[in-house]
Write a protein that holds these residues in place. Sequence first.
Motif, PDB file in Angstrom:
ATOM      1  N   LEU A 127       0.827  -1.205   0.000  1.00 26.09           N
ATOM      2  CA  LEU A 127       0.000   0.000   0.000  1.00 26.09           C
ATOM      3  C   LEU A 127       0.865   1.259   0.000  1.00 26.09           C
ATOM      4  O   LEU A 127       0.595   2.219  -0.748  1.00 26.09           O
ATOM      5  N   TYR A 128       1.895   1.264   0.790  1.00 25.50           N
ATOM      6  CA  TYR A 128       2.775   2.436   0.894  1.00 25.50           C
ATOM      7  C   TYR A 128       3.469   2.709  -0.437  1.00 25.50           C
ATOM      8  O   TYR A 128       3.481   3.834  -0.943  1.00 25.50           O
ATOM      9  N   GLY A 129       4.050   1.663  -1.038  1.00 26.38           N
ATOM     10  CA  GLY A 129       4.756   1.835  -2.298  1.00 26.38           C
ATOM     11  C   GLY A 129       3.836   2.192  -3.449  1.00 26.38           C
ATOM     12  O   GLY A 129       4.186   3.011  -4.314  1.00 26.38           O
ATOM     13  N   PHE A 145       2.162   6.109  -7.377  1.00 31.46           N
ATOM     14  CA  PHE A 145       1.064   6.622  -8.200  1.00 31.46           C
ATOM     15  C   PHE A 145       0.854   8.116  -8.001  1.00 31.46           C
ATOM     16  O   PHE A 145       0.633   8.858  -8.970  1.00 31.46           O
ATOM     17  N   VAL A 146       0.902   8.581  -6.757  1.00 27.22           N
ATOM     18  CA  VAL A 146       0.664  10.005  -6.498  1.00 27.22           C
ATOM     19  C   VAL A 146       1.814  10.842  -7.041  1.00 27.22           C
ATOM     20  O   VAL A 146       1.614  11.862  -7.693  1.00 27.22           O
ATOM     21  N   ARG A 179       9.692  -0.187  -1.760  1.00 25.65           N
ATOM     22  CA  ARG A 179      10.512   0.301  -2.874  1.00 25.65           C
ATOM     23  C   ARG A 179      10.272  -0.537  -4.134  1.00 25.65           C
ATOM     24  O   ARG A 179      10.231   0.001  -5.250  1.00 25.65           O
ATOM     25  N   ILE A 180      10.120  -1.837  -3.955  1.00 22.27           N
ATOM     26  CA  ILE A 180       9.847  -2.699  -5.110  1.00 22.27           C
ATOM     27  C   ILE A 180       8.501  -2.363  -5.734  1.00 22.27           C
ATOM     28  O   ILE A 180       8.371  -2.221  -6.956  1.00 22.27           O
ATOM     29  N   THR A 208       4.861   0.296  -9.748  1.00 19.36           N
ATOM     30  CA  THR A 208       3.736   1.221  -9.934  1.00 19.36           C
ATOM     31  C   THR A 208       4.090   2.315 -10.940  1.00 19.36           C
ATOM     32  O   THR A 208       3.251   2.717 -11.756  1.00 19.36           O
ATOM     33  N   LEU A 209       5.320   2.804 -10.895  1.00 13.36           N
ATOM     34  CA  LEU A 209       5.752   3.829 -11.842  1.00 13.36           C
ATOM     35  C   LEU A 209       5.678   3.328 -13.285  1.00 13.36           C
ATOM     36  O   LEU A 209       5.402   4.103 -14.203  1.00 13.36           O
TER      37      LEU A 209
END
Length: 309
Positions: A127-129, A134-135, A187-188, A193-194
């Motif tokens: 959730l954090y990554g 995304f934001v 980080r993974i 996500t990017l």
Amino acid sequence: MVHDMDRNTRIAERLVEAEQIKGRSLWQDAAARFVRNKAAVGATIVLIGVLLFTILGPYFAQWTNEEIDWGRMGDIAGQGGPSFETGHFFGLDEVGRDLFARTIQATQTSLIVGVIGALVAVIIGTLYGAVSGFVGGWVDNLMMRAVDILIAVPYMFIIILLMVMFERSFFMLFVGIGIVSWLDMSRIVRGQTLSLKNREFIEAAQAAGVGWFTIVTRHILPNLMGVVVVYATLLVPQMILVESFISFLGLGVQEPNTSLGALISKGAGTIIYGTIWQLAWPLVFFLLTIISLFFIGDGLRDALDPKDR
């Protein structure tokens, strides 16, 4: 006219053939590749055997994990070895308790710590990554700099400090492991996500007015399941290793509970008296569990590798 009819006939035949072909999903293809990996399949069988030992073992144990055999504890080195006659299948520990029952409890504890620790790390880190990637913008920079700072601090130091300062319990053990175990996962997931945020289906969802949180939970996270599953499988043995090391130092699980790390520590301390079974049995189950999980993780990584699809 005849040519058009022939073409339509061929198209109809191909459509019928296409309907007869059963499509396979990504997970079915991955399962087929995993089954072809003999090492991963063998490790799965071994791990199932370890799980069955923890589930069915208590039904075969003739002593509880806290019960002391007063008749044989006087000479542990001479009389405390494995014996089917007395029901001590793995022998006795240094105070006369049944090592078979203790090993069952220790394996259960280590597996619970590994699975729950990995689950917490996966949920928080994913959730954090995903949100960070995304934001983007200053939010991403702020969240990732916080991760960089925490990673720079030796995680074992944090866990030991917490266990020394506060009560040595399962709760504090999970808190200590959970504080740092999700950092690499975040980080993974951020990197993945990017690579997904500029895809067409994400842009279509944004154009339709879908909120960013809904996009993350319904579109980003499902496409990260392959990476998450692989990393979670490799994270379980890491959690078991951390817990075992903490218990080996005497800061982890406390009596009357035990873990594989605690049993290995006590077995290593009493091996000079010739009680090799105290070290051998917990070490065997520890190695079987760790090696099996690593092989399964490698098998899942190969099965879900996009280059092999």
